[in-house]
Scaffold this motif. Structure first.
Motif, PDB file in Angstrom:
ATOM      1  N   ALA A  66       4.645  21.696   4.726  1.00 26.53           N
ATOM      2  CA  ALA A  66       5.396  22.520   3.779  1.00 26.53           C
ATOM      3  C   ALA A  66       6.794  21.940   3.572  1.00 26.53           C
ATOM      4  O   ALA A  66       7.280  21.147   4.389  1.00 26.53           O
ATOM      5  CB  ALA A  66       5.492  23.949   4.308  1.00 26.53           C
ATOM      6  N   ALA A  99       7.594  21.018  -2.983  1.00 27.87           N
ATOM      7  CA  ALA A  99       6.317  21.720  -3.099  1.00 27.87           C
ATOM      8  C   ALA A  99       5.719  21.523  -4.479  1.00 27.87           C
ATOM      9  O   ALA A  99       4.509  21.302  -4.626  1.00 27.87           O
ATOM     10  CB  ALA A  99       6.506  23.205  -2.816  1.00 27.87           C
ATOM     11  N   PRO A 108       1.467  25.317   4.023  1.00 26.50           N
ATOM     12  CA  PRO A 108       1.931  24.438   2.941  1.00 26.50           C
ATOM     13  C   PRO A 108       1.458  24.880   1.562  1.00 26.50           C
ATOM     14  O   PRO A 108       2.110  24.581   0.563  1.00 26.50           O
ATOM     15  CB  PRO A 108       1.326  23.080   3.309  1.00 26.50           C
ATOM     16  CG  PRO A 108       0.988  23.163   4.754  1.00 26.50           C
ATOM     17  CD  PRO A 108       0.642  24.597   5.003  1.00 26.50           C
TER      18      PRO A 108
END
Length: 410
Positions: A41, A237, A79
């Motif tokens: 993540a 992300a 994540p």
């Protein structure tokens, strides 16, 4: 100036700790995070918490429910759920959370020279590396570091401004119609997609300027590696989302890049100018709250000066304000028809990995924007030439037929 091999080793030592090897300093989890950041993540644990004196403020701050516990009670960050907004990092009083860093694989790619590596710099860059660091000096610094070149993402914000203005012109025909911007902020888009799914039909199916920049560079240079650079952890992300993961290979924050410059003994303020400005005012003001709305409004005016329904914009700063604005929209308590949300207060200039205060960043953005030769993408010949090279010859093609600039938010 250090060689790239020395630079790479110095960064590794810096990450590991003075006088220790990576293996001595890190457990397997931390070492893997460092060398393979794409597996984790955008936010990682620097140190696991056994007991928290602050009632798990990190978990409570996450509106995306990214914090999870295994059978033993150990806390992990999913994540697939973590947006990278940074709320948990701010909430953790023990400072045990930090951003996941992409700097080592980027340096390795530069050192190996197997691919051309392009720096994609966010519109919020001006002043982040010092008052004397102009866009031209920054471009020279990246080339000195080993990058093939530096591309201003503001040019692609121009392109997305044109797309959103055309979408508004096509879709907003009645007083009750409205549009939510799809540009810029992955935290804003993450909120809509994961919490307010019923509003997705009001979001134009467009990629962010970062993704547009990465895809265009790769179309023009198929073997290139693209590295986005900005103040935002959430972009880490966004770059890994499955439908757009082809665009940007790595994301560095301004702080990571500053560390690279210092380790390599590169001083951008002392370098020569490599000036190539291609963006309009519209693209540059994306870096601060209200910029997207202003850019779209001015472009719509140029498209149709006598349009009866003009852009009536409302903006929100920070996640709580974004949620409050959306709730008012759902209850019909606003007359706006264009909604802009920014996950950070002040917009991108207020990102968690900025180098300077928010107000100073906003002032720098406005100064840089005001001196732009072109005011909107419709005036910018570089935008029109780039669209032609990409195969767009009509408005219909631009809006409907491009996998390059379109994505499905559903």
């Amino acid at each position: 100036m250090k060689t790239f091999h020395q630079l790479y080793l110095d960064i590794l030592k810096q990450e590991a700790g003075q006088g220790r090897t990576l293996e001595e300093e890190y457990d397997p989890y931390h070492l893997d995070c460092l060398l393979h950041p794409e597996k984790y993540a955008p936010v990682i644990f620097q140190e696991q918490c056994e007991q928290c004196a602050y009632e798990r403020a990190c978990e409570n701050s996450c509106i995306f429910d990214a914090f999870e516990r295994d059978e033993s009670g150990k806390v992990t960050i999913n994540p697939q759920k973590c947006i990278g907004c940074g709320a948990c990092v701010d909430a953790c009083k023990l400072e045990r959370l930090a951003e996941n860093k992409d700097v080592v694989p980027v340096l390795q790619a530069i050192r190996e020279k197997k691919r051309e590596v392009y720096a994609l710099i966010a519109p919020a860059f001006l002043g982040q590396f010092g008052e004397k660091v102009t866009v031209g000096r920054l471009r020279t610094a990246f080339k000195a570091m080993g990058f093939q070149g530096m591309v201003e993402v503001a040019v692609f914000a121009d392109i997305l401004t044109l797309k959103e203005a055309l979408e508004f012109d096509a879709n907003i025909q009645k007083e009750q119609d409205y549009q939510l911007t799809s540009c810029c902020c992955p935290v804003w888009i993450g909120m809509i997609r994961k919490i307010y799914q019923e509003l997705v039909p009001h979001v134009p199916g467009a990629v962010s300027p970062m993704v547009a920049a990465g895809r265009v560079v790769k179309q023009l240079h198929p073997e290139a590696m693209t590295v986005f650079i900005g103040p935002c952890m959430a972009k880490k992300a966004e770059a890994r989302e499955k439908d757009i993961a082809d665009a940007v290979d790595y994301v560095l924050t301004f702080q990571e890049v500053q560390d690279m410059f210092e380790t390599a003994d590169i001083h951008p303020e002392e370098l020569g100018e490599d000036e190539k400005e291609h963006s309009s005012r519209a693209g540059r003001i994306y870096a601060r709250t209200g910029g997207v709305s202003e850019a779209v409004r001015e472009t719509v005016k140029q498209l149709h000066p006598n349009r009866k329904i003009e852009v009536q914009a409302e903006q929100a700063d920070g996640v709580p304000a974004c949620r409050e604005m959306i709730e008012r929209l759902k209850k019909g308590e606003t007359t706006a028809n264009f909604f802009e949300g920014m996950g950070c207060k002040g917009g991108c200039v207020g990102g968690p990995k900025r180098m300077i205060p928010v107000e100073e960043g906003k002032k720098n953005v406005d100064t840089y924007s005001d001196r732009a030769e072109y005011k909107t993408p419709l005036e910018n010949p570089f935008v029109l030439e780039l669209l032609t090279r990409l195969g767009f010859h009509t408005v219909e093609e631009f809006l409907e037929k491009s996998d390059l600039l379109v994505r499905d938010f559903a």
